[in-house]
Design an enzyme around this catalytic site. Structure first.
Site, PDB file in Angstrom:
ATOM      1  CB  CYS A   1      44.456  48.353  32.726  1.00  9.13           C
ATOM      2  SG  CYS A   1      44.340  49.595  34.018  1.00  9.13           S
TER       3      CYS A   1
ATOM      4  NE  ARG B   1      49.709  43.810  40.568  1.00 11.48           N
ATOM      5  CZ  ARG B   1      48.499  43.965  40.005  1.00 11.48           C
ATOM      6  NH1 ARG B   1      47.406  44.048  40.746  1.00 11.48           N
ATOM      7  NH2 ARG B   1      48.392  44.015  38.691  1.00 11.48           N
TER       8      ARG B   1
ATOM      9  CG  ASP C   1      44.420  52.852  35.483  1.00 14.86           C
ATOM     10  OD1 ASP C   1      43.589  52.057  35.987  1.00 14.86           O
ATOM     11  OD2 ASP C   1      45.583  52.982  35.902  1.00 14.86           O
TER      12      ASP C   1
ATOM     13  CG  HIS D   1      50.394  46.935  34.955  1.00 11.97           C
ATOM     14  ND1 HIS D   1      50.869  45.655  35.090  1.00 11.97           N
ATOM     15  CD2 HIS D   1      49.048  46.858  35.141  1.00 11.97           C
ATOM     16  CE1 HIS D   1      49.866  44.839  35.343  1.00 11.97           C
ATOM     17  NE2 HIS D   1      48.753  45.533  35.383  1.00 11.97           N
TER      18      HIS D   1
ATOM     19  NE  ARG E   1      47.826  41.490  32.342  1.00 10.44           N
ATOM     20  CZ  ARG E   1      47.756  41.883  33.626  1.00 10.44           C
ATOM     21  NH1 ARG E   1      46.786  42.653  34.019  1.00 10.44           N
ATOM     22  NH2 ARG E   1      48.707  41.547  34.489  1.00 10.44           N
TER      23      ARG E   1
ATOM     24  CD  GLN F   1      46.176  45.688  31.527  1.00 10.03           C
ATOM     25  OE1 GLN F   1      46.003  45.069  32.555  1.00 10.03           O
ATOM     26  NE2 GLN F   1      45.380  45.552  30.471  1.00 10.03           N
TER      27      GLN F   1
HETATM   28  N1  NVA Z   1      46.897  52.333  38.015  1.00  8.22           N
HETATM   29  C1  NVA Z   1      46.265  51.177  38.605  1.00  8.22           C
HETATM   30  C2  NVA Z   1      46.369  50.004  37.685  1.00  8.22           C
HETATM   31  C3  NVA Z   1      45.675  48.766  38.194  1.00  8.22           C
HETATM   32  C4  NVA Z   1      45.828  47.603  37.242  1.00  8.22           C
HETATM   33  C5  NVA Z   1      46.910  50.868  39.951  1.00  8.22           C
HETATM   34  O1  NVA Z   1      48.139  50.901  40.042  1.00  8.22           O
HETATM   35  O2  NVA Z   1      46.177  50.614  40.911  1.00  8.22           O
HETATM   36  N1   CP Z   2      44.711  45.091  35.207  1.00  6.71           N
HETATM   37  C1   CP Z   2      45.189  44.467  36.293  1.00  6.71           C
HETATM   38  O1   CP Z   2      46.391  44.357  36.511  1.00  6.71           O
HETATM   39  O2   CP Z   2      44.241  43.955  37.108  1.00  6.71           O
HETATM   40  P1   CP Z   2      44.492  43.372  38.588  1.00  6.71           P
HETATM   41  O3   CP Z   2      44.955  44.534  39.440  1.00  6.71           O
HETATM   42  O4   CP Z   2      43.169  42.831  39.019  1.00  6.71           O
HETATM   43  O5   CP Z   2      45.553  42.326  38.512  1.00  6.71           O
END
Ligand code: NVA
Ligand code: CP
Length: 304
Positions: free
Chosen positions: A262, A103, A222, A130, A290, A133
């Protein structure tokens, strides 16, 4: 040849469907307490350059449930591309791990890592995509609805990594993907163009939430400011206020609409607390899935 999962389009439509059905099967087996020693002691690297609740926990638990284990690594240890080149990190990690999950911010860093790694690389979220997800979300829709026929998904809010991931999913599963956002917060232009060119799904962009949500089977949202861009929240609030998921929006969709997010959610901002707590809001099922969707992706990558 080793395979990666950086985008849902790394799988064919058949592979996406097979993986989703495998995820449902694996969930049932886990609930029955059946042990699945698929990794046979294999270890996964979990590299995190951003915060996480769901992704870290579900991958760590998933590796254990598959008979393996994982190592959590932050950028403080490896400083990807600074202390050591991405090439060298990929080569070294390939000697220890069965799979490298990452990540981070830059999607091209993940592509470079995958290019040099000799083991599968899994995208656990970049600024662009992502995909894990989306696998969990599609599993959830399949469980709740039973099929993907005549599916209309309305995404309301920021055109971010989740919106881009929905567009990529629409390149594999036919749907009507309706995106309600402001002219300033559109998703990635190249991904939007390639999805329209792909021709599998209908894609529509609306600057009016009520129009976007008409006849929707699924409403998805989101956060308005993603990780790495939290300082933009005031601007985003001004741009996206009209695209909040509230009861007016829910009432304009189909009666049995499923509401998805998400997570993490900011109750009262992109989604109201009353909508978060509706019986048809399935955010915790998505979070649960997940675990199983990612296990299925790992099995697909490692066992074929
Ligand atoms: N769009 C959000 C998704 C988190 C799972 C982010 O990138 O922070
Ligand atoms: N939805 C998701 O990826 O959650 P986290 O950022 O907590 O891993």
């Amino acid at each position: 040849m080793k395979r990666d999962f950086l985008s849902i389009t790394d799988f064919t439509t058949d592979e996406v469907l097979e993986t989703l059905h495998l995820a449902i099967e694996m969930k049932e087996k886990t609930k029955r307490g059946e042990h699945q020693n698929i990794l046979n002691g294999g270890v996964g690297a979990l590299i995190f350059h951003k915060q996480s609740l769901r992704t870290r926990c579900s991958f760590e638990v998933g590796f254990q449930q598959l008979g393996g284990s994982s190592v959590y690594i932050t950028n403080q240890e490896i400083e990807l591309g600074k202390r050591e080149s991405i090439h060298d990190v990929a080569k070294v990690m390939s000697r220890y791990f069965s799979v490298i999950c990452i990540r981070t911010f830059s999607h091209s860093d993940v592509e470079e890592l995958a290019h040099h790694a000799e083991v599968p690389v899994v995208n656990m979220l970049t600024d662009l995509l992502h995909p894990c997800q989306l696998m969990a979300d599609m599993q959830t829709i399949l469980e709740k609805r039973g099929h993907f026929d005549n599916l209309k998904v309305t995404y309301l809010g920021d055109g971010n990594n989740m919106t881009n991931s929905w567009l990529r999913t629409a390149q594999r599963i036919p749907m009507h993907l309706s995106i309600g956002t402001s002219p300033e917060t559109l998703p990635d232009a190249a991904i939007l163009k390639e999805t329209k060119a792909c021709g599998i799904s209908e894609v529509s962009i609306h600057h009016d939430a009520q129009a976007a949500v008409k006849d929707a089977d699924v409403i998805y949202t989101d956060v308005w400011a993603s990780m790495g861009a939290k300082d933009q929240i005031d601007t985003k609030v001004a741009q996206l206020q009209k695209f909040q998921v509230n009861m007016d929006v829910v009432n304009a969709a189909k009666k049995d609409v499923i509401v998805m997010h998400c997570l993490p959610a900011e109750r009262g901002r992109e989604i109201t607390a009353d909508v978060m707590d509706l019986p048809n809001t399935v955010v915790f099922d998505e979070a649960e899935n997940r675990l199983h969707a990612q296990k299925a992706v790992l099995v697909k990558l490692i066992k074929g």
